[in-house]
Design a protein around this motif. Sequence first.
Motif, PDB file in Angstrom:
ATOM      1  N   VAL A 221       0.844  -1.208   0.000  1.00  0.00           N
ATOM      2  CA  VAL A 221       0.000   0.000   0.000  1.00  0.00           C
ATOM      3  C   VAL A 221       0.871   1.247   0.000  1.00  0.00           C
ATOM      4  CG1 VAL A 221      -1.635   1.357   1.382  1.00  0.00           C
ATOM      5  CG2 VAL A 221      -1.978  -1.096   1.100  1.00  0.00           C
ATOM      6  N   ASN A 222       1.944   1.227   0.817  1.00  0.00           N
ATOM      7  CA  ASN A 222       2.855   2.365   0.883  1.00  0.00           C
ATOM      8  C   ASN A 222       3.482   2.663  -0.468  1.00  0.00           C
ATOM      9  OD1 ASN A 222       2.653   3.383   3.415  1.00  0.00           O
ATOM     10  ND2 ASN A 222       4.510   2.442   4.223  1.00  0.00           N
ATOM     11  N   LYS A 223       3.967   1.607  -1.141  1.00  0.00           N
ATOM     12  CA  LYS A 223       4.609   1.789  -2.452  1.00  0.00           C
ATOM     13  C   LYS A 223       3.617   2.318  -3.481  1.00  0.00           C
ATOM     14  CE  LYS A 223       8.249  -1.712  -1.956  1.00  0.00           C
ATOM     15  NZ  LYS A 223       8.748  -3.045  -2.385  1.00  0.00           N
ATOM     16  N   LYS A 224       2.411   1.753  -3.444  1.00  0.00           N
ATOM     17  CA  LYS A 224       1.378   2.181  -4.387  1.00  0.00           C
ATOM     18  C   LYS A 224       1.001   3.639  -4.151  1.00  0.00           C
ATOM     19  CE  LYS A 224      -3.224   0.910  -6.063  1.00  0.00           C
ATOM     20  NZ  LYS A 224      -4.420   0.069  -5.827  1.00  0.00           N
ATOM     21  N   THR A 225       0.851   4.004  -2.878  1.00  0.00           N
ATOM     22  CA  THR A 225       0.493   5.388  -2.519  1.00  0.00           C
ATOM     23  C   THR A 225       1.591   6.350  -2.933  1.00  0.00           C
ATOM     24  OG1 THR A 225      -0.769   4.580  -0.615  1.00  0.00           O
ATOM     25  CG2 THR A 225      -0.212   6.907  -0.637  1.00  0.00           C
TER      26      THR A 225
ATOM     27  N   HIS B 294       1.105   2.127  10.890  1.00  0.00           N
ATOM     28  CA  HIS B 294      -0.181   1.565  11.320  1.00  0.00           C
ATOM     29  C   HIS B 294      -0.840   2.461  12.374  1.00  0.00           C
ATOM     30  CE1 HIS B 294       0.442  -2.083   9.060  1.00  0.00           C
ATOM     31  NE2 HIS B 294       1.637  -2.240   9.614  1.00  0.00           N
ATOM     32  N   MET B 295       0.012   3.053  13.237  1.00  0.00           N
ATOM     33  CA  MET B 295      -0.536   3.921  14.291  1.00  0.00           C
ATOM     34  C   MET B 295      -1.145   5.189  13.703  1.00  0.00           C
ATOM     35  SD  MET B 295       2.448   3.457  17.115  1.00  0.00           S
ATOM     36  CE  MET B 295       2.827   1.832  17.779  1.00  0.00           C
ATOM     37  N   PHE B 296      -0.463   5.790  12.733  1.00  0.00           N
ATOM     38  CA  PHE B 296      -0.993   7.001  12.101  1.00  0.00           C
ATOM     39  C   PHE B 296      -2.229   6.684  11.265  1.00  0.00           C
ATOM     40  CE2 PHE B 296       3.345   8.959  12.677  1.00  0.00           C
ATOM     41  CZ  PHE B 296       2.914   9.991  13.481  1.00  0.00           C
ATOM     42  N   ARG B 297      -2.243   5.505  10.651  1.00  0.00           N
ATOM     43  CA  ARG B 297      -3.417   5.081   9.876  1.00  0.00           C
ATOM     44  C   ARG B 297      -4.630   4.951  10.809  1.00  0.00           C
ATOM     45  NH1 ARG B 297      -5.316   3.616   4.506  1.00  0.00           N
ATOM     46  NH2 ARG B 297      -7.312   2.673   4.972  1.00  0.00           N
TER      47      ARG B 297
ATOM     48  N   LEU C  63       1.497   9.425   4.280  1.00  0.00           N
ATOM     49  CA  LEU C  63       1.121   8.289   3.429  1.00  0.00           C
ATOM     50  C   LEU C  63      -0.164   7.625   3.924  1.00  0.00           C
ATOM     51  CD1 LEU C  63       4.590   6.604   2.751  1.00  0.00           C
ATOM     52  CD2 LEU C  63       3.131   7.752   1.080  1.00  0.00           C
ATOM     53  N   ALA C  64      -0.296   7.526   5.254  1.00  0.00           N
ATOM     54  CA  ALA C  64      -1.514   6.936   5.825  1.00  0.00           C
ATOM     55  C   ALA C  64      -2.736   7.776   5.453  1.00  0.00           C
ATOM     56  CB  ALA C  64      -1.382   6.834   7.343  1.00  0.00           C
ATOM     57  N   SER C  65      -2.580   9.112   5.536  1.00  0.00           N
ATOM     58  CA  SER C  65      -3.685  10.013   5.180  1.00  0.00           C
ATOM     59  C   SER C  65      -3.933   9.985   3.672  1.00  0.00           C
ATOM     60  CB  SER C  65      -3.354  11.442   5.632  1.00  0.00           C
ATOM     61  OG  SER C  65      -3.236  11.516   7.037  1.00  0.00           O
ATOM     62  N   ALA C  66      -2.838  10.003   2.884  1.00  0.00           N
ATOM     63  CA  ALA C  66      -2.983   9.983   1.422  1.00  0.00           C
ATOM     64  C   ALA C  66      -3.671   8.698   0.960  1.00  0.00           C
ATOM     65  CB  ALA C  66      -1.614  10.118   0.759  1.00  0.00           C
ATOM     66  N   ALA C  67      -3.354   7.574   1.614  1.00  0.00           N
ATOM     67  CA  ALA C  67      -3.975   6.295   1.238  1.00  0.00           C
ATOM     68  C   ALA C  67      -5.491   6.358   1.406  1.00  0.00           C
ATOM     69  CB  ALA C  67      -3.393   5.165   2.088  1.00  0.00           C
ATOM     70  N   ARG C  68      -5.958   7.039   2.478  1.00  0.00           N
ATOM     71  CA  ARG C  68      -7.398   7.165   2.711  1.00  0.00           C
ATOM     72  C   ARG C  68      -8.043   8.047   1.635  1.00  0.00           C
ATOM     73  NH1 ARG C  68     -10.304   6.899   7.215  1.00  0.00           N
ATOM     74  NH2 ARG C  68     -10.739   9.150   7.280  1.00  0.00           N
ATOM     75  N   VAL C  69      -7.324   9.103   1.227  1.00  0.00           N
ATOM     76  CA  VAL C  69      -7.851   9.979   0.174  1.00  0.00           C
ATOM     77  C   VAL C  69      -7.920   9.219  -1.149  1.00  0.00           C
ATOM     78  CG1 VAL C  69      -7.555  12.148  -1.073  1.00  0.00           C
ATOM     79  CG2 VAL C  69      -6.900  12.013   1.323  1.00  0.00           C
ATOM     80  N   PHE C  70      -6.850   8.462  -1.452  1.00  0.00           N
ATOM     81  CA  PHE C  70      -6.816   7.710  -2.712  1.00  0.00           C
ATOM     82  C   PHE C  70      -7.869   6.596  -2.732  1.00  0.00           C
ATOM     83  CE2 PHE C  70      -2.152   9.098  -3.118  1.00  0.00           C
ATOM     84  CZ  PHE C  70      -2.499  10.155  -3.943  1.00  0.00           C
ATOM     85  N   GLU C  71      -8.192   6.058  -1.558  1.00  0.00           N
ATOM     86  CA  GLU C  71      -9.274   5.062  -1.481  1.00  0.00           C
ATOM     87  C   GLU C  71     -10.580   5.679  -1.979  1.00  0.00           C
ATOM     88  OE1 GLU C  71      -9.563   3.612   2.496  1.00  0.00           O
ATOM     89  OE2 GLU C  71      -7.682   2.481   2.386  1.00  0.00           O
TER      90      GLU C  71
END
Length: 586
Positions: A10-14, A195-198, A316-324
Motif C-alpha cells: 500500500v505504501n509503495k502504491k500510494t 499503522h498507528m498514524f493510519r 502516506l496513511a492520510s494519502a492512502a485514505r484519500v486515494f481510497e
Amino acid sequence: MSKKEKSTSVNKKTLGRILKYIKRYSFLVVLSLICAAISVVLTLYAPIITGHMVDKIVGKGAVDFGALKTLAIRFVIVVAVTAVCQWIMNILNNKVTYHVVNDVRTSAYKKLEQLPLSYVDSHTHGDIVSRVIADVDQFSDGLLMGFTQLFTGVMTIVGTLCFMLSINAVITVAVVVITPVSLFVAAFIAKKTYHMFRKQAEIKGEMTSLVNEMVENQKVVTAFSMEENVNGSFNEVNKRLNKAGLDATFFSSITNPCTRFVNSLVYTGVGIIGAVMAIKGRISVGQLTSFLSYANQYTKPFNEISGVVTELQNALASAARVFELIDEEPEIAEPADAYVIEKADGQVDLSHVDFSYNKDVELIKNLNLKVEPGKRVAIVGPTGCGKSTVINLLMRFYDVDAGAISVDDHDIRQVTRESLRDNYGMVLQETWLKTGTIKENIAYGRPDATDEEIIEAAKQSHAHSFIKRLPEGYDTMISEDGGGLSQGQKQLLCITRVMLDLPPMLILDEATSSIDTRTEIRIQRAFAKMMKGRTSFVVAHRLSTIKESDIILVMKDGHIIEQGNHESLLAQKGFYYTLYNSQFAH
C-alpha cells in the motif's frame, strides 16, 4: 499476503500515486533540486574556508591578516548565496506542495460528485468530509516537510562524504561504519508508526462523523435529554483517539533522540581519531576543525530525515485514505451515444422492475407501471414498502437490478443523467438549503432567473408573504440549515425553487408534511395548477392530499397490491380502504 507485506505494498502504491501528481510540476522540482544542490555545496564549502582561517591563526605571532580578510569576505559571500538559494528553494517547494495538494483535493471532490448514491448512503458523512479536508491537510504537511528536508538531507550526506574523503579517508570510513545504525533505528520506528498514524486518521474520521451528527441533530438530542449519552459516546471515541495519538506521537518522537545518540557517537569518534592524527601530524588543526564541522553536518540530516520519514508515514496513511475515495467506483458510465431528452412528453413505463438495497433482502419485485403523459400518480403504503425507492429509481439515483424504466420509450440507462433529471422537478420531505440569500436558494436550479420571476414563483407557492417579513426580504442571508426559518418555511422555499422552473414531470415526496393544514390547502391549489398537463408522482402519508390523483398505487412489501382511483379503491374495500379509514375514523 501478510499484514506487513500488505502495508508495504500500500505504501509503495500510494507513493507511486503521489509521484505521478508531482510529475506534473517536474520543472519546479528540477529548479528546487538545483537550488538545493547549490545550497548544499556552498554549505559544505564553508567549513573548508573555516579550516583555512584556523590554519592562518595557528602559532604565536603567525596570524596572516591579509589572507584572513580574503577568506572572511569569501565566507560572507558563500553564506549569503546559500541563504538566497534556500529561500528560493522553499518558495518552489511550497508551490509544488500546494499545487499537488490542490490537485489531490480537486480529484477527491470531483469523485464525490461522480459517486453513486449508494456510496454516500453506506458511509458516514463525517468520514467522507474528513478524507477530503483533514486527511489532505495532513498529507500536505508531510509532503512539504519531505520536499524541504529530504532533498537537502540526502544531498548533504552525499556531499559531506565527498568533502570528508578529500580531507582524510580513514576518519571518513569510521564515520560511515557507525552511521548505518542511525538508519536502522529510523527504519524500524517508521514501520511501527505507519499503522498507528493510519489508525489515528480513521478515528479522526469517526470523530468528525460523530460531531457532525450531533451538531445537525442537537435539537433531537436536547429534546430526549440524551446529552450524557452523547457525551459518553464522544468521550469513548475521544479516548481511543487520544490513545492512538499518544502511541503514534511516542513512537515518532523517540526517533530523533535515538538517532541523535548514534550521531553523538559519530562526532565523538571523529574527535578522538582526529585528535590522535593531529598530534601525530597527519592532519592540521584546521583540517580537524573542518572534519568536526562535517561530522556534525553529516549526522544532522539523519535526524531530519528520520523526522521526515515519520511525518511521511503519517502523510502516506492520510494519502492512502484519500486515494481510497478517489479509487471508488463511480456511477456507471453513460453510453457514448446516450440520448438527450430535450423536453419529455412525460410517458413513464416501469417494466418487470426488481430492486433491493441489500441483495440478501428482497424489496421491489416485478414492479410494472405505465403512466401516460400528464397523469397524476399517487404512491401510498406503509413505511418501508418501497415508495421512496421508486422515486430513487425514477431519478436514477439507483439503477434497477432487473427490468427497465423508460421515459418516452427511451430506457433511462441509455439517457444522459443530466437531461433525465432536468426533466423532473423534485420536492422532498427533507429540505435542502445552501448558505446564501433567500433569492439565491430559490434560483438554485435557474441562476439566470429575474427578480420578477423569483417573486412570482414565491407568490405561487405562498412563500412571498413570510419572505417579505424577513429583515432583508429576498436578500436575507440564511445558513445551510435554514437558520431561524421554521421547517414549514424551509419547505416552502424548496417548493418555490421548483415553481420557478417547471419541468415536464414532477416528484413530490411528502412535500407538504411540514406545512400546517391551512397552508397545505393553499399549497395543494398551487400544486394542482403546477401539475396540470405534467406527469406527476406524489408520495404521501396524508391520504387526503391524493384524492384527485388519476392513479393511486397501493404498495406493500415492494409490490403494487392495488391500483385505481380513490373511489374505485374505496369500493374494493381492500388494503387502501382500511388505510384510508384508519386516518379518518372517528
